[in-house]
Write a protein that holds these residues in place. Structure first.
Motif, PDB file in Angstrom:
ATOM      1  N   THR A 197     -18.000   9.858 -19.304  1.00  0.00           N
ATOM      2  CA  THR A 197     -17.125   8.877 -19.930  1.00  0.00           C
ATOM      3  C   THR A 197     -17.969   7.648 -20.241  1.00  0.00           C
ATOM      4  O   THR A 197     -18.741   7.180 -19.408  1.00  0.00           O
ATOM      5  CB  THR A 197     -15.933   8.511 -19.014  1.00  0.00           C
ATOM      6  OG1 THR A 197     -15.118   7.550 -19.683  1.00  0.00           O
ATOM      7  CG2 THR A 197     -16.403   7.930 -17.694  1.00  0.00           C
ATOM      8  N   VAL A 198     -17.817   7.147 -21.461  1.00  0.00           N
ATOM      9  CA  VAL A 198     -18.642   6.029 -21.928  1.00  0.00           C
ATOM     10  C   VAL A 198     -17.727   4.950 -22.502  1.00  0.00           C
ATOM     11  O   VAL A 198     -16.857   5.236 -23.332  1.00  0.00           O
ATOM     12  CB  VAL A 198     -19.650   6.485 -23.003  1.00  0.00           C
ATOM     13  CG1 VAL A 198     -20.530   5.313 -23.442  1.00  0.00           C
ATOM     14  CG2 VAL A 198     -20.513   7.625 -22.484  1.00  0.00           C
ATOM     15  N   THR A 199     -17.936   3.727 -22.047  1.00  0.00           N
ATOM     16  CA  THR A 199     -17.206   2.580 -22.606  1.00  0.00           C
ATOM     17  C   THR A 199     -18.225   1.616 -23.194  1.00  0.00           C
ATOM     18  O   THR A 199     -19.339   1.476 -22.678  1.00  0.00           O
ATOM     19  CB  THR A 199     -16.366   1.865 -21.540  1.00  0.00           C
ATOM     20  OG1 THR A 199     -17.219   1.421 -20.486  1.00  0.00           O
ATOM     21  CG2 THR A 199     -15.302   2.787 -20.972  1.00  0.00           C
ATOM     22  N   PHE A 200     -17.833   0.943 -24.274  1.00  0.00           N
ATOM     23  CA  PHE A 200     -18.725   0.001 -24.936  1.00  0.00           C
ATOM     24  C   PHE A 200     -17.924  -0.863 -25.889  1.00  0.00           C
ATOM     25  O   PHE A 200     -16.745  -0.592 -26.170  1.00  0.00           O
ATOM     26  CB  PHE A 200     -19.836   0.737 -25.700  1.00  0.00           C
ATOM     27  CG  PHE A 200     -19.330   1.730 -26.711  1.00  0.00           C
ATOM     28  CD1 PHE A 200     -19.133   1.374 -28.038  1.00  0.00           C
ATOM     29  CD2 PHE A 200     -19.034   3.038 -26.328  1.00  0.00           C
ATOM     30  CE1 PHE A 200     -18.653   2.280 -28.963  1.00  0.00           C
ATOM     31  CE2 PHE A 200     -18.558   3.963 -27.250  1.00  0.00           C
ATOM     32  CZ  PHE A 200     -18.367   3.581 -28.575  1.00  0.00           C
ATOM     33  N   THR A 201     -18.571  -1.885 -26.409  1.00  0.00           N
ATOM     34  CA  THR A 201     -17.952  -2.762 -27.400  1.00  0.00           C
ATOM     35  C   THR A 201     -18.722  -2.642 -28.706  1.00  0.00           C
ATOM     36  O   THR A 201     -19.935  -2.877 -28.748  1.00  0.00           O
ATOM     37  CB  THR A 201     -17.970  -4.229 -26.940  1.00  0.00           C
ATOM     38  OG1 THR A 201     -17.250  -4.343 -25.709  1.00  0.00           O
ATOM     39  CG2 THR A 201     -17.325  -5.129 -27.987  1.00  0.00           C
ATOM     40  N   SER A 202     -18.037  -2.235 -29.764  1.00  0.00           N
ATOM     41  CA  SER A 202     -18.651  -2.126 -31.088  1.00  0.00           C
ATOM     42  C   SER A 202     -18.077  -3.221 -31.984  1.00  0.00           C
ATOM     43  O   SER A 202     -17.284  -4.055 -31.537  1.00  0.00           O
ATOM     44  CB  SER A 202     -18.394  -0.742 -31.688  1.00  0.00           C
ATOM     45  OG  SER A 202     -17.004  -0.528 -31.827  1.00  0.00           O
ATOM     46  N   TYR A 203     -18.473  -3.176 -33.265  1.00  0.00           N
ATOM     47  CA  TYR A 203     -18.022  -4.213 -34.190  1.00  0.00           C
ATOM     48  C   TYR A 203     -17.401  -3.598 -35.437  1.00  0.00           C
ATOM     49  O   TYR A 203     -17.864  -2.567 -35.941  1.00  0.00           O
ATOM     50  CB  TYR A 203     -19.188  -5.121 -34.578  1.00  0.00           C
ATOM     51  CG  TYR A 203     -19.746  -5.885 -33.401  1.00  0.00           C
ATOM     52  CD1 TYR A 203     -19.196  -7.102 -33.013  1.00  0.00           C
ATOM     53  CD2 TYR A 203     -20.788  -5.356 -32.648  1.00  0.00           C
ATOM     54  CE1 TYR A 203     -19.697  -7.784 -31.911  1.00  0.00           C
ATOM     55  CE2 TYR A 203     -21.288  -6.026 -31.537  1.00  0.00           C
ATOM     56  CZ  TYR A 203     -20.741  -7.241 -31.181  1.00  0.00           C
ATOM     57  OH  TYR A 203     -21.222  -7.906 -30.079  1.00  0.00           O
ATOM     58  N   THR A 204     -16.344  -4.228 -35.924  1.00  0.00           N
ATOM     59  CA  THR A 204     -15.647  -3.779 -37.123  1.00  0.00           C
ATOM     60  C   THR A 204     -16.325  -4.370 -38.357  1.00  0.00           C
ATOM     61  O   THR A 204     -17.187  -5.252 -38.237  1.00  0.00           O
ATOM     62  CB  THR A 204     -14.181  -4.224 -37.095  1.00  0.00           C
ATOM     63  OG1 THR A 204     -14.136  -5.665 -37.215  1.00  0.00           O
ATOM     64  CG2 THR A 204     -13.511  -3.804 -35.802  1.00  0.00           C
TER      65      THR A 204
END
Length: 264
Positions: A197-204
């Motif tokens: 399981t991987v969590t992260f913050t990306s950008y729109t």
């Protein structure tokens, strides 16, 4: 799109009166003036118009391009096509999805050998030139295949995270079109199933932060590590967790037999 222009050319050429030749050398250096002066006459200008039409249609068809679906980062609206490492083994054979949602494709390994990939998806297969992906275009749920060169220590969590940061989570990856993802956390979810399981913050595209969560199942096939990545925004993940779990568990990747005919 190109074949439509050629069909149009054929249909229009059928209207040229029979018996007209195809002049290799026009008798008038100004073709368009000749066409205007001899419009409707069955003389050499009709020959030239046929020649000119063929040339024009061919040029138009060559410059036409086939429209494709949106490719790129989060939501498929990236500035460039993401590098997923996925290439079809034979360009003439497109991935297929049957009525029950099973996606099947034959892709190339790092060394160019065939790998048969399958996974079950409730979302339609996306017609894209950027890899192998199934996605709900009305929301952010998706599943796609990523292929990288295998590493002897890829089962080590830190090494696996480095592989992800250099592919899926890199600026050229699926989630990095508008900036390299941050706050990355990689955890083994189920060792027996081989799922992370991987969590992260990306950008729109508007450069807003988008917190995301995905399941990743890696399978080593020869010199390649084939991964299925399935997920959505972090807020929506919990309500779709069972769906993502079924998609991930259905994933398989095996070395496909290479026939003598194919090897040629």
């Amino acid at each position: 799109m190109q074949r439509y222009f050629f069909l149009l050319a054929i249909l229009l050429l059928d209207r040229v009166p029979p018996g007209l030749g195809f002049s290799a050398t026009p008798q008038n250096t100004n073709d368009w003036t000749c066409l205007k002066a001899h419009q409707g006459k069955n003389d050499y200008c009709s020959d030239i118009s046929r020649s000119m039409f063929l040339q024009t249609a061919a040029q138009f068809a060559v410059t036409a391009t086939v429209a494709s679906a949106f490719d790129g980062g989060v939501g498929g609206l990236g500035k460039t096509k993401p590098e997923t490492g996925v290439t079809l083994f034979e360009e003439s054979s497109a991935p297929i999805q049957n009525g029950s949602g099973l996606v099947t494709a034959e892709i190339k390994s790092i060394s160019g050998k065939p790998i048969l990939v399958e996974f079950q998806s409730p979302w339609p297969l996306l017609p894209t030139s950027a890899g192998l992906e199934a996605r709900d275009l009305r929301s952010s749920e998706s599943a796609f295949v990523q292929l990288v060169s295998s590493n002897p220590d890829w089962k080590n969590r830190k090494v696996f995270q480095q592989l992800l940061e250099a592919s899926v989570l890199a600026k050229q990856g699926k989630y990095g079109a508008y900036g390299t993802p941050t706050d990355i956390r990689v955890k083994p979810f189920d060792a027996e199933r081989g799922v992370y399981t991987v969590t992260f913050t990306s950008y729109t595209p508007a450069m807003r932060e988008s917190e995301r969560q995905v399941y990743i199942k890696p399978i080593e096939v020869g010199d390649s590590l084939v991964m299925l990545v399935a997920g959505t925004t972090r807020n929506a993940f919990s309500s779709q967790e069972k769906t993502f779990s079924k998609v991930i568990d259905s994933f398989s990747a095996i070395a496909a037999p290479e026939s003598r005919l194919r090897a040629k």
